[in-house]
Design an enzyme around this catalytic site. Structure first.
Site, PDB file in Angstrom:
ATOM      1  N   GLU A   1       0.810  -1.219   0.000  1.00 54.59           N
ATOM      2  CA  GLU A   1       0.000   0.000   0.000  1.00 54.59           C
ATOM      3  C   GLU A   1       0.843   1.269   0.000  1.00 54.59           C
ATOM      4  O   GLU A   1       0.358   2.348   0.306  1.00 54.59           O
ATOM      5  CB  GLU A   1      -0.975  -0.034   1.177  1.00 54.59           C
ATOM      6  CG  GLU A   1      -1.878  -1.265   1.075  1.00 54.59           C
ATOM      7  CD  GLU A   1      -2.958  -1.346   2.132  1.00 54.59           C
ATOM      8  OE1 GLU A   1      -2.943  -0.524   3.063  1.00 54.59           O
ATOM      9  OE2 GLU A   1      -3.814  -2.245   2.013  1.00 54.59           O
TER      10      GLU A   1
ATOM     11  N   LYS B   1     -15.775  -1.326   2.624  1.00 56.65           N
ATOM     12  CA  LYS B   1     -15.064  -1.783   1.427  1.00 56.65           C
ATOM     13  C   LYS B   1     -16.100  -2.320   0.456  1.00 56.65           C
ATOM     14  O   LYS B   1     -16.751  -3.325   0.752  1.00 56.65           O
ATOM     15  CB  LYS B   1     -14.084  -2.907   1.786  1.00 56.65           C
ATOM     16  CG  LYS B   1     -12.880  -2.450   2.603  1.00 56.65           C
ATOM     17  CD  LYS B   1     -12.051  -3.655   3.028  1.00 56.65           C
ATOM     18  CE  LYS B   1     -10.726  -3.232   3.635  1.00 56.65           C
ATOM     19  NZ  LYS B   1     -10.063  -4.370   4.306  1.00 56.65           N
TER      20      LYS B   1
END
Length: 395
Positions: free
Chosen positions: A188, A321
């Protein structure tokens, strides 16, 4: 790719590394001779051969998001979207949402706000994941994400600048202490220095924040992803080493460790502090701390799991999400359910992201006020932050 009279609307669906066991099913081919079994030709075939013809024949307008999503859910018929795959359904759902905005002649974030019944929109505080551990990194660190949140910024533009400056200060701090190869980045975009002690990561952050001169404007968030190192009712903070049950710690010991972090560092948010089924530990912890406790693997953006967590008072913030639940309509439902119960909501990317920027518009339209989409590094992360910058300029 979805074509309407207004043009082409394209969506891409992300994938997670540390997935919760209660997530909607991401359909993979499991043909080991192609893409190590990770191919998605089955999901693609479901879109092209089943979903597309059905939507075209029903002639529903793309502005009718809920109708279209419901139709796909009915056709799939399973509890966890295992027939078509959440990746197939969500891809269509996201593309439809983009097409719906164009059909109405409004920006995507406005269309999402309309769908959610929000008259106003709000820009979020970004949570930059600048130190990576857990299943996202090849180091010994057990806890998955250490984030900086520039809550003192006056604008999103300023928050980006603060984040970038702290990130580069952190790079120098790590380089000085651990050498140049310690500044390689994880999935990430955060750094993944080879440290074992989670406290050491917080120390590095504190140091970088001070060096950048922002100690009054930044707080720290963590994503522990504790389900990844849950072992027989206990937790293994050295889970990437050969197994040794003698070092496992109890949920209470782990909770005490978190409390020491909160006491000694500006930690205001902890995500997935315990395993996705360790409800008792969640409940006890949330009742005993005055910080944001975020459910991700616990709640998997699923209204049923959220309702249970609300009843149990297991956490006080939802991680949203879109690919955990698999449609835009259900994502909005999950968000509203959490917000109506007084929870916070943080919109999130996945570790296996794409260049799609849908979640940037989503967080603005849903007014959640928080987004985590990685470090200010790697273009699939920056794409989202840049889109929010553009939205801010527009507003």
């Amino acid at each position: 790719d979805l074509y309407t009279s207004k043009g082409l609307f394209r969506a891409a669906v992300p994938s997670g590394a540390s997935t919760g066991i209660y997530e909607a099913l991401e359909l993979r081919d499991n043909d080991k001779t192609r893409f190590m079994g990770k191919g998605v030709s089955k999901a693609v075939a479901h879109v092209n051969k089943t979903i597309a013809p059905a939507l075209i024949s029903k002639n529903i307008s793309v502005v009718e998001q809920e109708k279209i999503d419901r139709l796909m859910l009915e056709m799939d018929g399973s509890e966890n979207k295992s027939k078509f795959g959440a990746n197939a359904i969500l891809g269509v759902s996201l593309a439809v949402c983009k097409a719906g905005a164009a059909e109405k002649g409004v920006p995507l974030y406005r269309h999402i706000a309309d769908l959610a019944g929000n008259p106003e929109v709000i820009l979020p505080v970004p949570a930059f994941n600048v130190i990576n551990g857990g299943s996202h990194a090849g180091n010994k660190l057990a806890m998955q994400e250490f984030m900086i949140l520039p809550v003192g910024a006056e604008s999103f533009k300023e928050a980006m600048r603060i984040g970038a400056e702290v990130y580069h200060n952190l790079k120098n701090v790590i380089k000085e202490k651990y050498g140049k190869d310690a500044t390689n980045v994880g999935d990430e975009g955060g750094f993944a220095p080879n440290i074992l002690e989670n406290k050491e990561a917080l120390e590095l952050l504190k140091n970088a924040i001070n060096k950048a001169g922002y100690s009054d404007k930044i707080v720290i968030g963590m994503d522990v992803a504790a389900s990844e190192f849950y072992r027989d009712g206990k937790y293994d903070l050295d889970f990437k080493s050969p197994d040794d049950p003698s070092r496992y710690i109890t949920p209470d010991q782990l909770a005490d460790l978190y409390k020491s972090f909160v006491k000694n560092y500006p930690v205001v948010s902890i995500e997935d502090p315990f395993d996705q089924d360790d409800w008792a530990a969640w409940k006890k912890f949330t009742a005993s701390v005055g910080i944001q406790v975020v459910g991700d693997d616990l709640t998997v953006t699923n209204p049923k799991r959220i309702a249970k967590a609300v009843d149990d008072k297991a956490c006080n913030c939802l991680l949203l999400k879109v690919n955990q639940i698999g449609s835009v309509t259900e994502s909005l439902q999950a968000c509203k359910l959490a917000q109506s119960n007084g929870w916070g909501v943080m919109v999130s990317h996945r570790s296996g992201e794409t260049e799609d920027t849908f979640i940037a518009d989503l967080v603005v339209g849903l007014c959640t006020g928080q987004i985590k989409t990685g470090a200010p590094c790697r273009s699939e992360r920056l794409a989202k932050y840049n889109q929010i910058l553009r939205i801010e300029e527009e507003l």
